[in-house]
Design a protein around this motif. Structure first.
Motif, short mmCIF file in Angstrom:
data_model
loop_
_atom_site.label_atom_id
_atom_site.label_comp_id
_atom_site.label_asym_id
_atom_site.label_seq_id
_atom_site.Cartn_x
_atom_site.Cartn_y
_atom_site.Cartn_z
N ALA A 1 30.50 36.42 44.69
CA ALA A 1 32.00 36.98 43.91
C ALA A 1 31.41 38.49 43.35
CB ALA A 1 32.31 36.01 42.99
N PHE A 2 32.63 38.88 43.04
CA PHE A 2 32.51 39.99 42.08
C PHE A 2 32.89 39.47 40.54
CE2 PHE A 2 33.88 42.92 45.65
CZ PHE A 2 32.66 43.38 45.97
N ASP A 3 32.10 39.88 39.65
CA ASP A 3 32.50 39.64 38.28
C ASP A 3 32.41 37.99 38.25
OD1 ASP A 3 32.05 41.92 37.26
OD2 ASP A 3 33.95 42.67 37.62
N GLY A 4 31.98 37.26 38.82
CA GLY A 4 31.90 35.68 39.02
C GLY A 4 33.27 35.09 39.42
N VAL A 5 34.18 35.96 39.87
CA VAL A 5 35.62 35.46 40.49
C VAL A 5 35.63 35.61 41.94
CG1 VAL A 5 37.92 35.93 40.12
CG2 VAL A 5 36.52 36.32 38.35
N LYS A 6 35.66 34.77 42.65
CA LYS A 6 35.86 34.64 44.09
C LYS A 6 37.12 35.18 44.49
CE LYS A 6 34.82 30.40 44.99
NZ LYS A 6 34.53 29.22 45.73
N LEU A 7 37.53 35.40 45.78
CA LEU A 7 38.56 36.11 46.17
C LEU A 7 39.65 35.14 46.06
CD1 LEU A 7 40.24 38.31 47.77
CD2 LEU A 7 39.65 37.39 49.82
N ASN A 8 39.51 33.79 46.31
CA ASN A 8 40.61 32.90 46.10
C ASN A 8 41.17 32.47 44.71
OD1 ASN A 8 38.45 31.27 45.61
ND2 ASN A 8 38.87 29.62 47.16
N GLU A 9 40.42 33.04 43.94
CA GLU A 9 40.44 32.93 42.33
C GLU A 9 41.22 34.16 41.93
OE1 GLU A 9 36.76 29.73 41.91
OE2 GLU A 9 36.40 31.96 41.40
N VAL A 10 41.06 35.19 42.35
CA VAL A 10 41.71 36.35 41.95
C VAL A 10 42.78 36.30 41.41
CG1 VAL A 10 42.03 38.87 42.27
CG2 VAL A 10 39.86 37.84 43.09
N LYS A 11 43.28 36.93 40.18
CA LYS A 11 44.69 36.90 39.90
C LYS A 11 45.62 37.96 40.09
CE LYS A 11 44.54 32.62 37.92
NZ LYS A 11 43.18 32.19 38.04
N ALA A 12 44.96 39.29 40.13
CA ALA A 12 45.54 40.49 40.43
C ALA A 12 44.37 41.43 41.00
CB ALA A 12 45.87 41.12 39.15
N PRO A 13 44.96 42.51 41.67
CA PRO A 13 44.01 43.25 42.28
C PRO A 13 43.29 44.07 41.44
CG PRO A 13 46.27 44.13 42.70
CD PRO A 13 46.23 42.70 42.21
N ILE A 14 42.20 45.03 41.68
CA ILE A 14 41.45 45.95 40.70
C ILE A 14 42.57 47.22 41.01
CG2 ILE A 14 39.65 47.62 40.53
CD1 ILE A 14 37.99 45.22 41.93
N PRO A 15 43.24 47.66 39.84
CA PRO A 15 44.41 48.76 39.76
C PRO A 15 43.40 50.17 39.55
CG PRO A 15 44.11 47.74 37.68
CD PRO A 15 43.20 47.05 38.44
N PHE A 16 44.12 51.09 40.54
CA PHE A 16 43.43 52.47 40.37
C PHE A 16 44.96 53.24 40.25
CE2 PHE A 16 39.69 50.85 42.05
CZ PHE A 16 38.64 51.56 41.53
N ARG A 17 44.95 54.47 39.67
CA ARG A 17 46.18 55.20 39.59
C ARG A 17 45.62 56.43 40.84
NH1 ARG A 17 44.62 54.57 34.30
NH2 ARG A 17 43.51 56.35 34.17
N LEU A 18 46.66 56.59 41.56
CA LEU A 18 46.68 57.68 42.58
C LEU A 18 46.06 59.02 41.96
CD1 LEU A 18 47.00 58.07 45.70
CD2 LEU A 18 49.50 58.86 45.02
#
Length: 605
Positions: A497-514
């Motif tokens: 996982a990333f940061d202990g959170v697997k893909l099927n547990e992710v609540k929201a995407p990692i946000p970036f500003r354009l």
């Protein structure tokens, strides 16, 4: 010379049409043919058709089931030119969904080819047409992003020629696609990994090895055992089930790249394997690295380099004599190798070196930096300091994407050293989940070190800090914020996982500003290397080269190490962000990066 003795000489020299045995080759590299010099088939033009289907392939004279494209494994070389717009119609003859991701190409996110993120996928018995402009040149590749099809042969190379003069001069070139292939179905491989993380590790330490001094001391082994880890677990899937391939051919097939003495030969090397990093060398020749991940770099000459899963390197070699040379691509855990020959004519062979001693994980690989001489009985873990309050934007605080507090070493409080690595009471940046088995107490930047197992070769090995961009970076702005992302896992339960959170547990995407500029530090809290790939973008490695920092799309993060890059989020859309170890990604080490205009800046949402 009699006819009989001449035939025996030709046979042993590898020049006879029926040559089958060469005394100096190991048994696994003995040929079943006189050599194969056929390059991968090529498709080109503005309109290209690809067909995905089940097929059989021959590996070292044995049939094996595969998924191929246009009847070949790897799929055909797609040869394009910078500045053109291409339409690629992909027909799916499988009974399941498929897809193609154009790895490393910068294109509209709807064409990126990741089902569920950038498009719906290509249903069985249907055709989907990709269309996108080519805005870059270099060596890239393509592969399925559906299920585990990539492991079965669904991959192929891409070469985009520059619209102007190529700064890399060569007289001849060869595309060299490295991969791993197993007779086991990939879902069976994954099932066995879930049942026992070290299932395919046939190189475990032995009592005899310990007594003979070949393995780690008993005290160190006891410490590893207490953490339920094995220092020989360098690779999850090994040569016990894999055959390592060059352009779809096994070691005994003797795939051959031809040259004439005095030529500058460009080798475009792609690692299209599912789970194998390769250590590449050509005994007797220097290797000059001229391109990494499709981007030109200042030439750097080495004796050996590691190519991680999903990376590409372009290499210049200059054989001066009409001799044969062995292209060695040794699996990073030394459980096997892909092997080919560079020669003036088909049928020639050179000595194939024996597999080297398998590497063992060290204290650094546990994230303990250079603390190998310290008392490990009381330092299995360390207190972790909370991040500075202003170091983490609100939208990232809840996901743990935080910069370490000022005055701490990599975010760790060195004052306390009494907590177990399995005690996460003092780890506020990571959730208490089974996916966080260990935390690296002192992760360190290892981009200046040879990759795992290559520190004592006695010759020059490429390190990431050797790479310097040939051209000035396009965006020289300083990052406006920083992120810290942990690569976590549980080998016992085979969860990643990333940061202990697997893909099927992710609540929201990692946000970036354009358009924003962000510095990202990846912290590897596991004892496995992870080649991390961000779709739709290149990033600049922070390795001390300023405005000529090397630009890459994939970075291999060493065990217990960190890697930092600067990213310009210049491509709007949703993009996959994942470990390119196929079974790590399948087990959860994947998230989505969402790049959106900033409404506060007045841009349309």
């Amino acid at each position: 010379m009699t006819a009989l003795s001449r035939r025996r000489f030709l046979r042993d020299a590898g020049l006879g049409a029926g040559a089958l045995t060469v005394p100096w080759l190991p048994a696994w590299a003995q040929r079943v043919s006189g050599g194969i010099a056929t390059p991968p088939p090529t498709v080109a033009g503005d309109t290209i058709a690809l067909r995905v289907a089940h097929q059989m392939m021959m590996i070292d004279g044995k049939p094996s089931h595969a998924i191929g494209l246009n009847g070949t494994v790897p799929g055909p070389l797609i040869r394009l030119r910078e500045g053109q717009t291409v339409r690629i119609a992909v027909t799916n003859d499988l009974d399941e969904e498929t897809s193609i991701h154009w790895h490393g190409l910068l294109l509209p996110f709807q064409m990126d080819g990741v089902p569920g993120i950038s498009f719906p996928g290509i249903p069985a018995r249907s055709t989907f047409t990709y269309e996108f402009p080519l805005i870059q040149a270099g060596t890239y590749w393509y592969h399925s992003h559906s299920g585990l099809q990539e492991q079965m042969g669904h991959y192929g190379p891409i070469v985009v020629d520059p619209k102007g003069v190529d700064p890399v001069a060569s007289d001849r070139e060869h595309v060299v696609v490295l991969s791993d292939h197993s007779p086991l179905h990939p879902h069976m491989i994954f099932k066995k990994l879930k049942q026992q993380g070290g299932y395919f590790n046939y190189q475990k330490q032995t009592l005899a090895g310990l007594l003979a001094g070949r393995d780690q001391p008993v005290a160190d082994r006891a410490m590893w055992g207490g953490m339920r880890m094995d220092p020989t677990d360098v690779s999850d899937v090994t040569g016990s089930t894999y055959t390592y391939l060059v352009n779809g051919h096994g070691p005994a097939d003797n795939w051959t790249a031809l040259f004439q003495p005095g030529e500058r030969v460009r080798l475009r090397i792609v690692n299209a394997s599912a789970m194998t990093n390769f250590n590449v060398r050509i005994p007797g020749l220097k290797l000059t690295i001229v391109q990494a991940d499709g981007m030109n770099v200042r030439p750097v000459t080495v004796d050996e380099f590691q190519i991680a899963v999903a990376e590409t390197y372009d290499v210049i070699v200059e054989p001066a004599t009409a001799d044969a040379y062995t292209i060695v691509a040794e699996a990073w855990d030394r459980s096997g190798m892909a092997r080919a020959t560079l020669a003036p004519r088909v049928g020639m062979v050179a000595a194939v070196p024996a597999l080297r001693t398998r590497p063992l994980a060290t204290m650094k690989d546990m994230g303990m930096g250079s603390m190998a001489g310290m008392d490990h009985g009381s330092m299995a873990g360390m207190d972790r300091a909370a991040p500075a309050a202003d170091a983490c934007p609100p939208e990232h605080a809840k996901m743990g994407h935080c910069t370490p507090a000022a005055g701490t070493q990599a975010g760790h409080d060195m004052a306390g050293m009494s907590h177990s690595m399995r005690d996460f009471a003092n780890a506020p940046t990571l959730p208490k989940t089974p996916t966080v088995q260990t935390i690296s107490p002192m992760p360190m930047d290892r981009t200046g070190e040879p990759p795992q197992g290559l520190a004592d070769t006695g010759h020059k090995v490429l390190v990431y800090r050797d790479l310097i961009a040939l051209d000035r970076n396009p965006d020289l702005r300083a990052p406006s914020r920083q992120m810290r992302i942990h690569l976590t896992g549980n080998m016992e339960r085979y969860m990643w996982a990333f940061d202990g959170v697997k893909l099927n547990e992710v609540k929201a995407p990692i946000p970036f500003r354009l358009g924003e500029r962000v510095r990202v530090t990846l912290v590897n809290d596991t004892m496995m290397a992870h080649p991390i790939h961000l779709h739709g973008h290149f990033f600049e490695l922070v390795t001390g080269h300023g405005d000529h920092s090397p630009r890459k799309h994939t970075i291999n993060v060493a065990p217990g190490g960190t890697a930092t890059f600067d990213l310009t989020a210049d491509a709007a859309g949703d993009w996959a962000f994942h470990c390119h170890m196929l079974y790590h990604m399948h087990a959860g080490m994947m998230q989505v990066v969402s790049v959106r205009p900033d409404p506060a800046a007045g841009a349309p949402a």
